[in-house]
Enzyme design. Sequence first.
Site, PDB file in Angstrom:
ATOM      1  N   LYS A 133       0.822  -1.215   0.000  1.00  0.00           N
ATOM      2  CA  LYS A 133       0.000   0.000   0.000  1.00  0.00           C
ATOM      3  C   LYS A 133       0.862   1.273   0.000  1.00  0.00           C
ATOM      4  CE  LYS A 133      -3.990  -2.125   2.352  1.00  0.00           C
ATOM      5  NZ  LYS A 133      -4.916  -2.011   3.528  1.00  0.00           N
ATOM      6  N   TYR A 159     -12.557  -2.113  -3.128  1.00  0.00           N
ATOM      7  CA  TYR A 159     -13.040  -2.129  -1.739  1.00  0.00           C
ATOM      8  C   TYR A 159     -14.563  -1.982  -1.660  1.00  0.00           C
ATOM      9  CZ  TYR A 159      -8.486  -2.232   0.638  1.00  0.00           C
ATOM     10  OH  TYR A 159      -7.265  -2.614   1.151  1.00  0.00           O
ATOM     11  N   ASN A 173      -1.939   0.504   6.773  1.00  0.00           N
ATOM     12  CA  ASN A 173      -1.401  -0.735   7.344  1.00  0.00           C
ATOM     13  C   ASN A 173      -0.593  -1.579   6.350  1.00  0.00           C
ATOM     14  OD1 ASN A 173      -3.497  -1.718   5.848  1.00  0.00           O
ATOM     15  ND2 ASN A 173      -4.658  -2.553   7.581  1.00  0.00           N
ATOM     16  N   HIS A 215      -2.293  -5.413   1.733  1.00  0.00           N
ATOM     17  CA  HIS A 215      -3.573  -6.114   1.581  1.00  0.00           C
ATOM     18  C   HIS A 215      -3.294  -7.559   1.197  1.00  0.00           C
ATOM     19  CE1 HIS A 215      -7.565  -7.258   0.138  1.00  0.00           C
ATOM     20  NE2 HIS A 215      -6.912  -7.856  -0.839  1.00  0.00           N
ATOM     21  N   GLU A 248      -9.980 -10.571  -7.188  1.00  0.00           N
ATOM     22  CA  GLU A 248      -9.001  -9.491  -7.037  1.00  0.00           C
ATOM     23  C   GLU A 248      -7.856  -9.648  -8.050  1.00  0.00           C
ATOM     24  OE1 GLU A 248      -9.959  -8.860  -2.266  1.00  0.00           O
ATOM     25  OE2 GLU A 248      -8.006  -9.663  -2.860  1.00  0.00           O
TER      26      GLU A 248
HETATM   27  P1  DAT Z   1      -7.843  -6.411   6.077  1.00  0.00           P
HETATM   28  O1  DAT Z   1      -7.075  -5.429   5.234  1.00  0.00           O
HETATM   29  O2  DAT Z   1      -7.030  -6.912   7.247  1.00  0.00           O
HETATM   30  O3  DAT Z   1      -8.465  -7.534   5.285  1.00  0.00           O
HETATM   31  P2  DAT Z   1     -10.536  -5.276   6.274  1.00  0.00           P
HETATM   32  O4  DAT Z   1     -10.874  -6.069   5.052  1.00  0.00           O
HETATM   33  O5  DAT Z   1     -11.431  -5.419   7.463  1.00  0.00           O
HETATM   34  O6  DAT Z   1      -9.035  -5.580   6.768  1.00  0.00           O
HETATM   35  O7  DAT Z   1     -10.486  -3.726   5.929  1.00  0.00           O
HETATM   36  C1  DAT Z   1      -9.919  -3.291   4.708  1.00  0.00           C
HETATM   37  C2  DAT Z   1      -9.061  -2.084   4.981  1.00  0.00           C
HETATM   38  O8  DAT Z   1      -9.881  -1.007   5.445  1.00  0.00           O
HETATM   39  C3  DAT Z   1      -8.010  -2.263   6.106  1.00  0.00           C
HETATM   40  O9  DAT Z   1      -6.832  -2.885   5.659  1.00  0.00           O
HETATM   41  C4  DAT Z   1      -7.782  -0.845   6.521  1.00  0.00           C
HETATM   42  C5  DAT Z   1      -9.175  -0.225   6.396  1.00  0.00           C
HETATM   43  N1  DAT Z   1      -9.874  -0.276   7.685  1.00  0.00           N
HETATM   44  C6  DAT Z   1     -10.471  -1.354   8.253  1.00  0.00           C
HETATM   45  N2  DAT Z   1     -11.015  -1.060   9.440  1.00  0.00           N
HETATM   46  C7  DAT Z   1     -10.764   0.258   9.638  1.00  0.00           C
HETATM   47  C8  DAT Z   1     -11.054   1.181  10.682  1.00  0.00           C
HETATM   48  N3  DAT Z   1     -11.734   0.819  11.766  1.00  0.00           N
HETATM   49  N4  DAT Z   1     -10.624   2.460  10.543  1.00  0.00           N
HETATM   50  C9  DAT Z   1      -9.949   2.860   9.440  1.00  0.00           C
HETATM   51  N5  DAT Z   1      -9.640   2.033   8.406  1.00  0.00           N
HETATM   52  C10 DAT Z   1     -10.031   0.765   8.510  1.00  0.00           C
HETATM   53 MG    MG Z   2      -9.987  -7.553   3.933  1.00  0.00          MG
END
Ligand code: DAT
Ligand code: MG
Length: 140
Positions: free
Chosen positions: A11, A51, A114, A117, A128
């Site tokens: 990212k 997303y 973070n 992905h 994807e």
């Molecule tokens: P992951 O990337 O671990 O699969 P996810 O699919 O739940 O996590 O969420 C996708 C992305 O969205 C994640 O990498 C970062 C963002 N995200 C998730 N929860 C968030 C939050 N509470 N606040 C801000 N960004 C968030």
């Molecule tokens: Mg995810």
Amino acid sequence: MALERTFSIIKPDATERNLTGAVNAKIEEAGLRIVAQKRIQMTRGQAETFYAVHKERPFFGELVDFMISAPVVVQVLEGENAITKYRDVMGATNPEQAAEGTIRKAFAKSIGENSVHGSDAAETAAMEIAQFFSGNEIVG
Ligand code: DAT
Ligand code: MG
């Protein structure tokens, strides 16, 4: 367990800090093979499609803005149990909860920024990968 493929994104927070190689080292140390890779500037439309599952979440706008804020590196990773293995190597979404030795523990700045992905299931991995790669770009 057969060879499996998963989709990865390095990212913007990681590409901006020149961490592409460091992330790739962790991927390869885990026994995952990078079978496709390219650096791209995602468009807003690509990020919104990617997303879409999160479009009702309160952080969706900031997530899309972040994903287009700098180049990303999209990848296809291959290995035994690649989807689960990469999720393990990535660590928890929130770096404060990520285990020692994981990519997010080492590099992530926050729950939003973070660093990586990784697909969460076989069906999402296939979708994807297809969004960003054609078959002849993947060399296993
Ligand atoms: P992951 O990337 O671990 O699969 P996810 O699919 O739940 O996590 O969420 C996708 C992305 O969205 C994640 O990498 C970062 C963002 N995200 C998730 N929860 C968030 C939050 N509470 N606040 C801000 N960004 C968030
Ligand atoms: Mg995810």
